[in-house]
Write a protein that holds these residues in place. Sequence first.
Motif, PDB file in Angstrom:
ATOM      1  N   THR A  14     -32.843 -36.194   2.325  1.00  0.00           N
ATOM      2  CA  THR A  14     -32.803 -35.693   0.769  1.00  0.00           C
ATOM      3  C   THR A  14     -33.521 -34.228   0.668  1.00  0.00           C
ATOM      4  O   THR A  14     -33.038 -33.536  -0.262  1.00  0.00           O
ATOM      5  N   ASP A  15     -34.205 -33.949   1.653  1.00  0.00           N
ATOM      6  CA  ASP A  15     -34.818 -32.348   1.800  1.00  0.00           C
ATOM      7  C   ASP A  15     -33.623 -31.486   2.028  1.00  0.00           C
ATOM      8  O   ASP A  15     -33.784 -30.226   1.772  1.00  0.00           O
ATOM      9  N   ALA A  16     -32.785 -31.739   2.706  1.00  0.00           N
ATOM     10  CA  ALA A  16     -31.906 -30.702   3.382  1.00  0.00           C
ATOM     11  C   ALA A  16     -30.781 -30.237   2.448  1.00  0.00           C
ATOM     12  O   ALA A  16     -30.361 -30.910   1.484  1.00  0.00           O
ATOM     13  N   ARG A  17     -30.563 -28.961   2.471  1.00  0.00           N
ATOM     14  CA  ARG A  17     -29.496 -28.309   1.554  1.00  0.00           C
ATOM     15  C   ARG A  17     -27.916 -28.968   1.869  1.00  0.00           C
ATOM     16  O   ARG A  17     -27.904 -29.156   3.003  1.00  0.00           O
ATOM     17  N   PRO A  18     -27.209 -28.944   1.088  1.00  0.00           N
ATOM     18  CA  PRO A  18     -25.789 -29.377   1.254  1.00  0.00           C
ATOM     19  C   PRO A  18     -25.012 -28.054   2.339  1.00  0.00           C
ATOM     20  O   PRO A  18     -25.619 -27.153   2.419  1.00  0.00           O
ATOM     21  N   SER A  19     -24.282 -28.701   3.221  1.00  0.00           N
ATOM     22  CA  SER A  19     -23.625 -27.802   3.946  1.00  0.00           C
ATOM     23  C   SER A  19     -22.889 -26.561   3.241  1.00  0.00           C
ATOM     24  O   SER A  19     -22.455 -27.072   2.327  1.00  0.00           O
ATOM     25  N   LEU A  20     -22.526 -25.520   3.878  1.00  0.00           N
ATOM     26  CA  LEU A  20     -21.704 -24.484   3.568  1.00  0.00           C
ATOM     27  C   LEU A  20     -20.363 -25.301   3.180  1.00  0.00           C
ATOM     28  O   LEU A  20     -19.841 -25.064   2.093  1.00  0.00           O
ATOM     29  N   THR A  21     -19.973 -25.927   3.874  1.00  0.00           N
ATOM     30  CA  THR A  21     -18.412 -26.538   3.666  1.00  0.00           C
ATOM     31  C   THR A  21     -18.461 -27.448   2.550  1.00  0.00           C
ATOM     32  O   THR A  21     -17.561 -27.439   1.698  1.00  0.00           O
ATOM     33  N   ALA A  22     -19.535 -28.267   2.367  1.00  0.00           N
ATOM     34  CA  ALA A  22     -19.696 -29.000   1.104  1.00  0.00           C
ATOM     35  C   ALA A  22     -19.810 -28.256  -0.078  1.00  0.00           C
ATOM     36  O   ALA A  22     -19.330 -28.558  -1.171  1.00  0.00           O
ATOM     37  N   ASP A  23     -20.766 -27.111   0.150  1.00  0.00           N
ATOM     38  CA  ASP A  23     -20.870 -26.139  -1.204  1.00  0.00           C
ATOM     39  C   ASP A  23     -19.465 -25.516  -1.545  1.00  0.00           C
ATOM     40  O   ASP A  23     -19.051 -25.488  -2.987  1.00  0.00           O
ATOM     41  N   ILE A  24     -18.938 -24.875  -0.667  1.00  0.00           N
ATOM     42  CA  ILE A  24     -17.353 -24.564  -0.886  1.00  0.00           C
ATOM     43  C   ILE A  24     -16.389 -25.540  -1.475  1.00  0.00           C
ATOM     44  O   ILE A  24     -15.788 -25.322  -2.465  1.00  0.00           O
ATOM     45  N   HIS A  25     -16.319 -26.627  -0.973  1.00  0.00           N
ATOM     46  CA  HIS A  25     -15.638 -27.713  -1.449  1.00  0.00           C
ATOM     47  C   HIS A  25     -15.740 -28.071  -2.810  1.00  0.00           C
ATOM     48  O   HIS A  25     -15.010 -28.202  -3.762  1.00  0.00           O
ATOM     49  N   ARG A  26     -17.195 -28.081  -3.103  1.00  0.00           N
ATOM     50  CA  ARG A  26     -17.515 -28.498  -4.775  1.00  0.00           C
ATOM     51  C   ARG A  26     -17.088 -27.229  -5.442  1.00  0.00           C
ATOM     52  O   ARG A  26     -16.546 -27.607  -6.618  1.00  0.00           O
ATOM     53  N   ARG A  27     -17.289 -25.907  -5.146  1.00  0.00           N
ATOM     54  CA  ARG A  27     -16.802 -24.852  -5.913  1.00  0.00           C
ATOM     55  C   ARG A  27     -15.299 -24.588  -6.036  1.00  0.00           C
ATOM     56  O   ARG A  27     -14.997 -24.276  -7.153  1.00  0.00           O
ATOM     57  N   GLU A  28     -14.523 -25.159  -5.186  1.00  0.00           N
ATOM     58  CA  GLU A  28     -13.076 -24.979  -5.100  1.00  0.00           C
ATOM     59  C   GLU A  28     -12.594 -26.256  -6.170  1.00  0.00           C
ATOM     60  O   GLU A  28     -11.612 -26.038  -7.111  1.00  0.00           O
ATOM     61  N   ILE A  29     -13.262 -27.549  -6.142  1.00  0.00           N
ATOM     62  CA  ILE A  29     -12.756 -28.415  -6.968  1.00  0.00           C
ATOM     63  C   ILE A  29     -13.176 -27.793  -8.388  1.00  0.00           C
ATOM     64  O   ILE A  29     -12.384 -28.296  -9.274  1.00  0.00           O
ATOM     65  N   SER A  30     -14.188 -27.280  -8.615  1.00  0.00           N
ATOM     66  CA  SER A  30     -14.668 -27.001  -9.937  1.00  0.00           C
ATOM     67  C   SER A  30     -13.825 -26.054 -10.539  1.00  0.00           C
ATOM     68  O   SER A  30     -13.115 -25.831 -11.666  1.00  0.00           O
ATOM     69  N   TYR A  67     -12.454 -16.470 -16.500  1.00  0.00           N
ATOM     70  CA  TYR A  67     -13.752 -15.859 -16.107  1.00  0.00           C
ATOM     71  C   TYR A  67     -14.788 -16.778 -15.939  1.00  0.00           C
ATOM     72  O   TYR A  67     -15.271 -16.448 -14.953  1.00  0.00           O
ATOM     73  N   ILE A  68     -14.870 -18.017 -16.801  1.00  0.00           N
ATOM     74  CA  ILE A  68     -15.810 -18.715 -16.378  1.00  0.00           C
ATOM     75  C   ILE A  68     -15.575 -19.462 -15.195  1.00  0.00           C
ATOM     76  O   ILE A  68     -16.273 -19.819 -14.351  1.00  0.00           O
ATOM     77  N   ALA A  69     -14.092 -19.678 -14.808  1.00  0.00           N
ATOM     78  CA  ALA A  69     -13.905 -20.481 -13.500  1.00  0.00           C
ATOM     79  C   ALA A  69     -14.375 -19.743 -12.338  1.00  0.00           C
ATOM     80  O   ALA A  69     -14.788 -20.169 -11.450  1.00  0.00           O
ATOM     81  N   VAL A  70     -14.005 -18.190 -12.335  1.00  0.00           N
ATOM     82  CA  VAL A  70     -14.246 -17.416 -11.351  1.00  0.00           C
ATOM     83  C   VAL A  70     -16.007 -17.235 -11.097  1.00  0.00           C
ATOM     84  O   VAL A  70     -16.362 -17.262  -9.924  1.00  0.00           O
ATOM     85  N   ILE A  71     -16.706 -17.219 -12.180  1.00  0.00           N
ATOM     86  CA  ILE A  71     -18.005 -16.969 -12.090  1.00  0.00           C
ATOM     87  C   ILE A  71     -18.671 -18.176 -11.606  1.00  0.00           C
ATOM     88  O   ILE A  71     -19.458 -18.417 -10.709  1.00  0.00           O
ATOM     89  N   GLY A  72     -18.162 -19.296 -11.834  1.00  0.00           N
ATOM     90  CA  GLY A  72     -18.693 -20.892 -11.374  1.00  0.00           C
ATOM     91  C   GLY A  72     -18.336 -20.932 -10.013  1.00  0.00           C
ATOM     92  O   GLY A  72     -19.009 -21.475  -9.033  1.00  0.00           O
ATOM     93  N   ALA A  73     -17.114 -20.271  -9.532  1.00  0.00           N
ATOM     94  CA  ALA A  73     -16.756 -20.430  -7.883  1.00  0.00           C
ATOM     95  C   ALA A  73     -17.541 -19.583  -7.185  1.00  0.00           C
ATOM     96  O   ALA A  73     -17.641 -19.870  -6.114  1.00  0.00           O
ATOM     97  N   ASN A  74     -17.908 -18.444  -7.768  1.00  0.00           N
ATOM     98  CA  ASN A  74     -18.532 -17.540  -6.898  1.00  0.00           C
ATOM     99  C   ASN A  74     -20.239 -17.824  -6.803  1.00  0.00           C
ATOM    100  O   ASN A  74     -20.812 -17.245  -6.347  1.00  0.00           O
ATOM    101  N   GLU A  75     -20.668 -18.857  -7.658  1.00  0.00           N
ATOM    102  CA  GLU A  75     -21.885 -19.143  -7.823  1.00  0.00           C
ATOM    103  C   GLU A  75     -22.463 -20.139  -6.735  1.00  0.00           C
ATOM    104  O   GLU A  75     -21.686 -21.282  -6.498  1.00  0.00           O
ATOM    105  N   ARG A  76     -23.434 -19.839  -5.932  1.00  0.00           N
ATOM    106  CA  ARG A  76     -23.793 -20.659  -4.954  1.00  0.00           C
ATOM    107  C   ARG A  76     -24.581 -21.815  -5.522  1.00  0.00           C
ATOM    108  O   ARG A  76     -25.075 -21.694  -6.841  1.00  0.00           O
ATOM    109  N   GLY A  77     -24.752 -22.863  -4.882  1.00  0.00           N
ATOM    110  CA  GLY A  77     -25.542 -23.938  -5.248  1.00  0.00           C
ATOM    111  C   GLY A  77     -27.060 -23.263  -5.632  1.00  0.00           C
ATOM    112  O   GLY A  77     -27.478 -22.501  -5.278  1.00  0.00           O
ATOM    113  N   ALA A  78     -27.488 -24.262  -6.921  1.00  0.00           N
ATOM    114  CA  ALA A  78     -28.688 -23.825  -7.190  1.00  0.00           C
ATOM    115  C   ALA A  78     -29.978 -23.900  -6.399  1.00  0.00           C
ATOM    116  O   ALA A  78     -31.062 -23.200  -6.320  1.00  0.00           O
ATOM    117  N   ASP A  79     -29.710 -24.833  -5.319  1.00  0.00           N
ATOM    118  CA  ASP A  79     -30.821 -24.968  -4.297  1.00  0.00           C
ATOM    119  C   ASP A  79     -30.757 -24.138  -3.023  1.00  0.00           C
ATOM    120  O   ASP A  79     -31.414 -24.318  -2.377  1.00  0.00           O
TER     121      ASP A  79
END
Length: 104
Positions: A14-30, A67-79
């Motif tokens: 649970t201490d591990a960060r999500p992988s880059l692939t998982a982060d990109i997938h989450r941002r694409e879905i959003s 605008y909101i969608a692009v800002i959210g898609a370019n935002e990396r995970g908070a952690d």
Amino acid sequence: MKWWHSKKDVHQVTDARPSLTADIHRREISYLIKMGIRTLCLILAVVVPVPWPYRLLFIAGAVFLPYIAVIGANERGADVPPPTFQTPEANQSEIPRHRREIGS
């Protein structure tokens, strides 16, 4: 306690960060969900006969959601920490370029 049994840090999964692939997938879905809502707002603003305040709300959604969608898609995970750029340490066993002699 023996010296080779020193206490070591234990890392949990649970201490591990999500992988880059998982982060990109989450941002694409959003991004796709937000753009789908934008498309729906655009269709509702044009097709559905509603009073002007609702129509203006749909138009505002169609205008501001990209605008909101692009800002959210370019935002990396908070952690995820920001990337750091470190210069590698110089190899001290190598003679610096300005100190080399011709022919060596």
